[in-house]
Design a protein around this motif. Structure first.
Motif, PDB file in Angstrom:
ATOM      1  N   ASP A  15     -13.652 -30.817  52.247  1.00 40.69           N
ATOM      2  CA  ASP A  15     -14.203 -32.166  52.123  1.00 40.69           C
ATOM      3  C   ASP A  15     -15.707 -32.141  51.875  1.00 40.69           C
ATOM      4  O   ASP A  15     -16.219 -32.877  51.044  1.00 40.69           O
ATOM      5  N   LEU A  16     -16.424 -31.318  52.646  1.00 34.47           N
ATOM      6  CA  LEU A  16     -17.877 -31.250  52.510  1.00 34.47           C
ATOM      7  C   LEU A  16     -18.240 -29.907  51.891  1.00 34.47           C
ATOM      8  O   LEU A  16     -18.564 -28.944  52.573  1.00 34.47           O
ATOM      9  N   ASP A  17     -18.176 -29.860  50.590  1.00 28.36           N
ATOM     10  CA  ASP A  17     -18.370 -28.626  49.840  1.00 28.36           C
ATOM     11  C   ASP A  17     -19.598 -28.798  48.950  1.00 28.36           C
ATOM     12  O   ASP A  17     -19.678 -29.734  48.165  1.00 28.36           O
ATOM     13  N   GLU A  18     -20.563 -27.879  49.061  1.00 27.87           N
ATOM     14  CA  GLU A  18     -21.773 -27.994  48.258  1.00 27.87           C
ATOM     15  C   GLU A  18     -21.457 -28.030  46.763  1.00 27.87           C
ATOM     16  O   GLU A  18     -22.163 -28.660  45.984  1.00 27.87           O
ATOM     17  N   ASN A  19     -20.373 -27.363  46.372  1.00 25.07           N
ATOM     18  CA  ASN A  19     -20.005 -27.367  44.963  1.00 25.07           C
ATOM     19  C   ASN A  19     -19.596 -28.749  44.470  1.00 25.07           C
ATOM     20  O   ASN A  19     -19.634 -29.011  43.272  1.00 25.07           O
ATOM     21  N   VAL A  20     -19.182 -29.611  45.383  1.00 24.19           N
ATOM     22  CA  VAL A  20     -18.814 -30.972  44.980  1.00 24.19           C
ATOM     23  C   VAL A  20     -20.030 -31.692  44.421  1.00 24.19           C
ATOM     24  O   VAL A  20     -19.978 -32.328  43.366  1.00 24.19           O
ATOM     25  N   VAL A  21     -21.157 -31.602  45.126  1.00 24.86           N
ATOM     26  CA  VAL A  21     -22.376 -32.235  44.645  1.00 24.86           C
ATOM     27  C   VAL A  21     -22.811 -31.596  43.333  1.00 24.86           C
ATOM     28  O   VAL A  21     -23.239 -32.284  42.404  1.00 24.86           O
ATOM     29  N   ALA A  22     -22.695 -30.273  43.240  1.00 28.16           N
ATOM     30  CA  ALA A  22     -23.046 -29.591  41.991  1.00 28.16           C
ATOM     31  C   ALA A  22     -22.171 -30.090  40.844  1.00 28.16           C
ATOM     32  O   ALA A  22     -22.650 -30.266  39.726  1.00 28.16           O
ATOM     33  N   ALA A  23     -20.895 -30.332  41.128  1.00 31.26           N
ATOM     34  CA  ALA A  23     -19.990 -30.835  40.085  1.00 31.26           C
ATOM     35  C   ALA A  23     -20.380 -32.240  39.655  1.00 31.26           C
ATOM     36  O   ALA A  23     -20.338 -32.582  38.465  1.00 31.26           O
ATOM     37  N   LEU A  24     -20.772 -33.076  40.614  1.00 27.21           N
ATOM     38  CA  LEU A  24     -21.215 -34.424  40.273  1.00 27.21           C
ATOM     39  C   LEU A  24     -22.484 -34.366  39.424  1.00 27.21           C
ATOM     40  O   LEU A  24     -22.657 -35.140  38.486  1.00 27.21           O
ATOM     41  N   ARG A  25     -23.373 -33.451  39.757  1.00 25.62           N
ATOM     42  CA  ARG A  25     -24.573 -33.264  38.950  1.00 25.62           C
ATOM     43  C   ARG A  25     -24.201 -32.831  37.533  1.00 25.62           C
ATOM     44  O   ARG A  25     -24.855 -33.205  36.565  1.00 25.62           O
TER      45      ARG A  25
END
Length: 222
Positions: free
Chosen positions: A85-95
């Motif tokens: 759920d809280l994965d740093e790669n998620v934010v990177a993917a949104l970027r």
């Protein structure tokens, strides 16, 4: 029909997703990729409406594959998937241009609706979860940048009301909730949101939230 490209390095996962999506009258799976390089190639050839992208794959990972697909094929929407759920790669993917994020353990109904939501051009991320993700990771030290930052110079051009609306978006409010809080109509809020996105160079709510955090309009934990 909404055409979907499945990207995951596990064949069993792809088979499960295919069964879920092909069972819907308005969805069809047009291809499967086992890694990021194959995903980029198939996206260019098949031009799917939506790419269901696993973030954790050997070789070219889902973040870099997302960046290449959205950079070359702006009409293709990407829905990122992660085990965490809280994965740093998620934010990177949104970027990198992903239009939403769902954990892999979502229900079939949530997965199907997520595909439909990003196809409509909306962000398939629960507002509260999105705020937690950005608040946790967007200011993390030594984070790896996978995509150029948003054009934040446009923040200076926001009106006071637009800046106020951007802050409310970053706090996880929907358009209807913003309209109720500010005492204006939903259509007025929608017009303001469109103007905000244009000025800051954000393609959707997810990138607008990132811009608000990075500009210091809102701090993690608010």
């Amino acid at each position: 029909m909404i055409s979907v490209l499945l990207v995951d390095d596990h064949a069993l996962v792809r088979k499960g997703f295919r069964l879920m999506l092909d069972a819907q009258p308005d969805l069809t799976v047009v291809g499967e990729a086992a890694d990021g390089d194959e995903a980029v190639d198939l996206a260019a050839r098949l031009r799917p409406d939506v790419v269901l992208m696993d973030l954790h794959m050997p070789g070219l990972d889902g973040v870099r594959a997302t960046e290449r697909i959205t950079g070359r094929l702006p009409g293709v929407r990407v829905l990122a998937l992660s085990t965490f759920d809280l994965d740093e790669n998620v934010v990177a993917a949104l970027r990198a241009g992903a239009d939403g994020f769902l954990p892999k353990d979502v229900s079939p109904e949530e997965l199907v609706e997520g595909v439909r939501v990003v196809y409509r051009g909306e962000a398939a991320v629960a507002p509260r979860l999105l705020t937690r993700l950005i608040g946790t990771y967007v200011r993390a030290p030594r984070r790896q940048r996978h995509a150029p930052p948003l054009h934040r110079a446009g923040l200076a051009g926001l009106t006071d009301r637009e800046r106020e609306i951007l802050v409310l978006i970053a706090r996880g409010h929907s358009n209807a909730e913003i309209a109720a809080e500010l005492g204006v109509s939903p259509s007025t809020v929608k017009n303001h949101v469109t103007s905000v996105f244009a000025k800051i160079g954000a393609r959707d709510r997810a990138q607008a939230v990132i811009a608000a955090y990075e500009a210091g309009l809102i701090n993690p934990g608010e």
